[in-house]
Design an enzyme around this catalytic site. Structure first.
Site, PDB file in Angstrom:
ATOM      1  N   LYS A 174      51.656  47.342  25.644  1.00  0.00           N
ATOM      2  CA  LYS A 174      52.216  46.416  26.485  1.00  0.00           C
ATOM      3  C   LYS A 174      51.535  44.951  26.438  1.00  0.00           C
ATOM      4  CE  LYS A 174      52.381  44.369  30.176  1.00  0.00           C
ATOM      5  NZ  LYS A 174      52.518  43.094  29.964  1.00  0.00           N
ATOM      6  N   CYS A 283      37.311  34.806  25.815  1.00  0.00           N
ATOM      7  CA  CYS A 283      36.501  35.425  26.586  1.00  0.00           C
ATOM      8  C   CYS A 283      35.014  35.479  26.179  1.00  0.00           C
ATOM      9  CB  CYS A 283      36.898  37.175  26.606  1.00  0.00           C
ATOM     10  SG  CYS A 283      36.871  37.719  24.852  1.00  0.00           S
TER      11      CYS A 283
HETATM   12  P1  NAD Z   1      45.576  39.706  32.920  1.00  0.00           P
HETATM   13  O1  NAD Z   1      44.755  40.548  33.508  1.00  0.00           O
HETATM   14  O2  NAD Z   1      46.639  38.596  33.761  1.00  0.00           O
HETATM   15  O3  NAD Z   1      46.763  40.257  32.028  1.00  0.00           O
HETATM   16  C1  NAD Z   1      46.164  41.196  30.891  1.00  0.00           C
HETATM   17  C2  NAD Z   1      47.528  42.141  30.840  1.00  0.00           C
HETATM   18  O4  NAD Z   1      47.288  43.161  31.690  1.00  0.00           O
HETATM   19  C3  NAD Z   1      48.833  41.582  30.586  1.00  0.00           C
HETATM   20  O5  NAD Z   1      49.652  42.334  29.499  1.00  0.00           O
HETATM   21  C4  NAD Z   1      49.534  41.846  31.948  1.00  0.00           C
HETATM   22  O6  NAD Z   1      50.851  41.862  31.984  1.00  0.00           O
HETATM   23  C5  NAD Z   1      48.871  43.128  32.411  1.00  0.00           C
HETATM   24  N1  NAD Z   1      49.056  43.441  33.563  1.00  0.00           N
HETATM   25  C6  NAD Z   1      48.773  42.637  34.701  1.00  0.00           C
HETATM   26  N2  NAD Z   1      48.864  43.125  35.870  1.00  0.00           N
HETATM   27  C7  NAD Z   1      48.862  44.614  35.699  1.00  0.00           C
HETATM   28  C8  NAD Z   1      48.787  45.732  36.503  1.00  0.00           C
HETATM   29  N3  NAD Z   1      48.829  45.695  37.711  1.00  0.00           N
HETATM   30  N4  NAD Z   1      49.029  46.868  35.841  1.00  0.00           N
HETATM   31  C9  NAD Z   1      48.973  46.924  34.257  1.00  0.00           C
HETATM   32  N5  NAD Z   1      48.799  45.759  33.771  1.00  0.00           N
HETATM   33  C10 NAD Z   1      49.025  44.815  34.365  1.00  0.00           C
HETATM   34  O7  NAD Z   1      44.874  38.639  31.897  1.00  0.00           O
HETATM   35  P2  NAD Z   1      45.321  37.331  30.924  1.00  0.00           P
HETATM   36  O8  NAD Z   1      45.678  36.227  31.864  1.00  0.00           O
HETATM   37  O9  NAD Z   1      46.535  37.978  30.210  1.00  0.00           O
HETATM   38  O10 NAD Z   1      44.097  37.171  29.782  1.00  0.00           O
HETATM   39  C11 NAD Z   1      42.875  36.379  30.340  1.00  0.00           C
HETATM   40  C12 NAD Z   1      41.851  37.371  30.542  1.00  0.00           C
HETATM   41  O11 NAD Z   1      41.704  38.260  29.411  1.00  0.00           O
HETATM   42  C13 NAD Z   1      40.735  36.394  30.900  1.00  0.00           C
HETATM   43  O12 NAD Z   1      40.017  36.916  32.000  1.00  0.00           O
HETATM   44  C14 NAD Z   1      39.583  36.604  29.531  1.00  0.00           C
HETATM   45  O13 NAD Z   1      38.588  36.542  29.760  1.00  0.00           O
HETATM   46  C15 NAD Z   1      40.065  38.178  29.500  1.00  0.00           C
HETATM   47  N6  NAD Z   1      39.785  38.505  27.989  1.00  0.00           N
HETATM   48  C16 NAD Z   1      38.787  39.447  27.723  1.00  0.00           C
HETATM   49  C17 NAD Z   1      38.417  39.757  26.412  1.00  0.00           C
HETATM   50  C18 NAD Z   1      37.444  40.585  26.143  1.00  0.00           C
HETATM   51  O14 NAD Z   1      37.331  41.350  25.276  1.00  0.00           O
HETATM   52  N7  NAD Z   1      36.414  40.717  27.207  1.00  0.00           N
HETATM   53  C19 NAD Z   1      39.126  39.203  25.548  1.00  0.00           C
HETATM   54  C20 NAD Z   1      40.448  38.394  25.650  1.00  0.00           C
HETATM   55  C21 NAD Z   1      40.737  38.094  26.888  1.00  0.00           C
END
Ligand code: NAD
Length: 480
Positions: A174, A283
């Site tokens: 997803k 991140c």
């Molecule tokens: P997000 O949490 O909004 O979304 C991430 C994914 O989760 C998306 O595909 C989204 O559609 C899905 N999602 C959202 N709500 C959901 C639910 N209720 N159930 C299941 N899936 C759901 O994050 P984002 O805005 O896409 O990405 C930014 C974040 O990602 C930042 O906090 C960043 O630090 C983090 N990030 C972390 C790493 C790491 O390795 N630690 C790497 C890249 C990004």
């Protein structure tokens, strides 16, 4: 111009969904990259069912078959890195060179795990009982839901999908709804790779519907998620309900410490790279710059000059160093944090304002905040934009203590010429990755990646450590 709708990929076929959503170029909002149909909850369940049906055969497939497919996917990604990198730059907004680099790196993940396919060794133990022998072996889990963020549209998916397939699992991906075109191009490579139908599936749509359907489905054996802490927390709760294995990589507030004895050129290069490249949307970005008093003023002066020299522009424009913010919502969030920084008593030494360029995009100037304290919200909450704060400290001990005073613990770094301080930092920094005289961003693909505290939950990703998540251990007792 008629825009063709692109579909989800389920059980070996491109599958139309319901309503549609568009992907927009953040460098130029008049550029519609593609239209995508939203998978329904039934579609998500079909994808899980297809993966479940494909699992018995794939889990027992020959190692050379798996290796050949992973190698071929890796080779195609590397061979087409310019073309696919251009799409990533257009869709996510990172400069072209970073987009190309991301795709090539994604190919390396596949090639690395292609090699790992042939390194699946078990263990043998003598039993405490005479005449009994013991084998410890690993087996695939089954169906893995992989939920990814927008900031590395292909790399994050690649570092999860490659080990999942290498160890004999089936996958439902997803991708984030801001980058469906990049995900579809990647899915197309996997669709043509020779994987049996159902081994790889991808469903498009919003997280709270499509992601939620994958998380709630009791036929999913494991969930690997990268994204925000709020979503991760929700997923962890849902996973426990079904006793589903879960791995979460989440937010951060990474610190880069600069000591008085630092090489100032190294410090500036690492700080600029870590804080602003990728528009700060990594991140691993350095959002807190913790600087010892003796070098503070020179560091701030040099940082202002270096930050002002960065070229902000269209991601595909040659010479652009910092692309746009990913969308209007994130841009407003960033500008809100700049306002908050001022209200909290910080000084915005440079940048932090919206930029109008030739094309209508989500541009802002990278910001450096000074006179900040670690208690301020700008230093405690993840912003995820090109905004960095300087925190002045008296000495190394205070620097380390401020660095560790965070809810997060993904990466951290130190710039110093002192072996003693570097060694002490390496042992006592409370983060999953520690960098000495290097930016906090930028990791290798053959070693573990992950963090501590709210940044990560569950086993590490990447390298040989990936098998801890993507396999389950069986202990067999044999009596002749
Ligand atoms: P997000 O949490 O909004 O979304 C991430 C994914 O989760 C998306 O595909 C989204 O559609 C899905 N999602 C959202 N709500 C959901 C639910 N209720 N159930 C299941 N899936 C759901 O994050 P984002 O805005 O896409 O990405 C930014 C974040 O990602 C930042 O906090 C960043 O630090 C983090 N990030 C972390 C790493 C790491 O390795 N630690 C790497 C890249 C990004």
């Amino acid at each position: 111009m008629q825009i063709e709708t692109q579909y989800s990929f389920i059980d070996g076929e491109w599958h139309p969904g319901g309503e549609t959503f568009d992907s927009i170029n953040p460098s130029d909002t008049s550029d519609v990259i593609g239209r995508f149909s939203v998978a329904s909850v039934d579609d998500c369940d079909s994808a899980v069912t297809a993966a479940r049906s494909a699992f018995p055969e794939w889990s027992l497939s020959g190692l050379e078959q798996r290796k050949a497919i992973l190698d071929a996917v890796g080779a195609e990604l590397i061979g087409r890195s310019e073309e696919i990198g251009t799409l990533i730059a257009r869709e996510e907004g990172k400069p072209l060179a970073e987009g190309i680099g991301e795709v090539a790196r994604s190919g390396q993940f596949f090639q690395y795990f292609g090699a790992e396919v042939l390194r699946q060794m078990g263990e043998f133990a003598a039993s405490v009982r005479a005449g009994v022998n013991i084998e410890v072996s690993r087996e695939p889990l089954g169906v893995i839901s992989i939920i990814t963020p927008w900031n590395f549209p292909i790399a994050v998916a690649a570092w999860k999908i490659a080990p999942a397939l290498a160890f004999g699992n089936c996958v439902v991906l997803k991708p984030a709804e801001l980058v469906p075109a990049s995900a579809s191009m990647f899915a197309d490579i996997l669709a043509r790779s020779g994987l049996p139908d159902g081994v790889f599936n991808m469903v498009h749509g919003p997280g709270n519907v499509v992601g939620q359907a994958l998380v709630a489905n009791p036929n999913v054996d494991a969930i690997s998620f990268t994204g925000s802490v709020a979503t991760g927390r929700h997923i962890a709760r849902a996973a426990v309900e079904n006793m589903t294995r879960v791995q979460l990589e989440m937010g951060s507030k990474n610190a880069l410490i600069v000591l008085n004895d630092a090489d100032i050129d190294v410090a500036i290069n690492c700080a600029v790279n870590g804080a602003y490249f990728g528009t700060g949307q990594k991140c691993t970005a350095s959002s807190r710059l913790i600087v010892e008093a003796g070098i503070h003023d020179e560091f701030v002066e040099r940082m202002i000059t270096a930050t002002d020299a960065l070229v902000v522009g269209h991601a595909l424009e040659p010479g652009t160093q910092i692309g746009p913010v990913v969308d209007g919502q994130q841009l407003n969030k960033n500008l809100g944090y700049i306002q908050l920084a001022k209200e909290e008593g910080a000084t915005v030494a440079t940048g932090g304002d919206k930029l109008r360029l030739v094309t209508n995009g989500y541009y802002m100037r990278p910001a450096l905040c000074v006179d900040t304290s670690n208690a301020m919200r700008i230093n405690r909450e993840e912003i995820f934009g090109p905004i960095s704060s300087v925190i002045k400290v008296a000495d190394f001990d205070e620097a380390l203590s401020v660095s560790n005073d965070s809810d997060f613990g993904l990466t951290s770094g130190i710039i110093t010429t002192s072996l003693s301080h570097a060694t002490h930092f390496k042992r006592h920094t409370q983060s999953g990755c520690a960098m000495v005289n290097l930016p906090t961003a930028g990791t290798d693909y053959h070693v573990p990646f992950g963090g501590r505290k709210s940044s990560s939950y569950g086993p590490r990703e990447q390298g040989q450590y990936a098998k801890e998540f993507y396999t389950t251990v069986k202990t067999t007792y044999l009596s002749a």
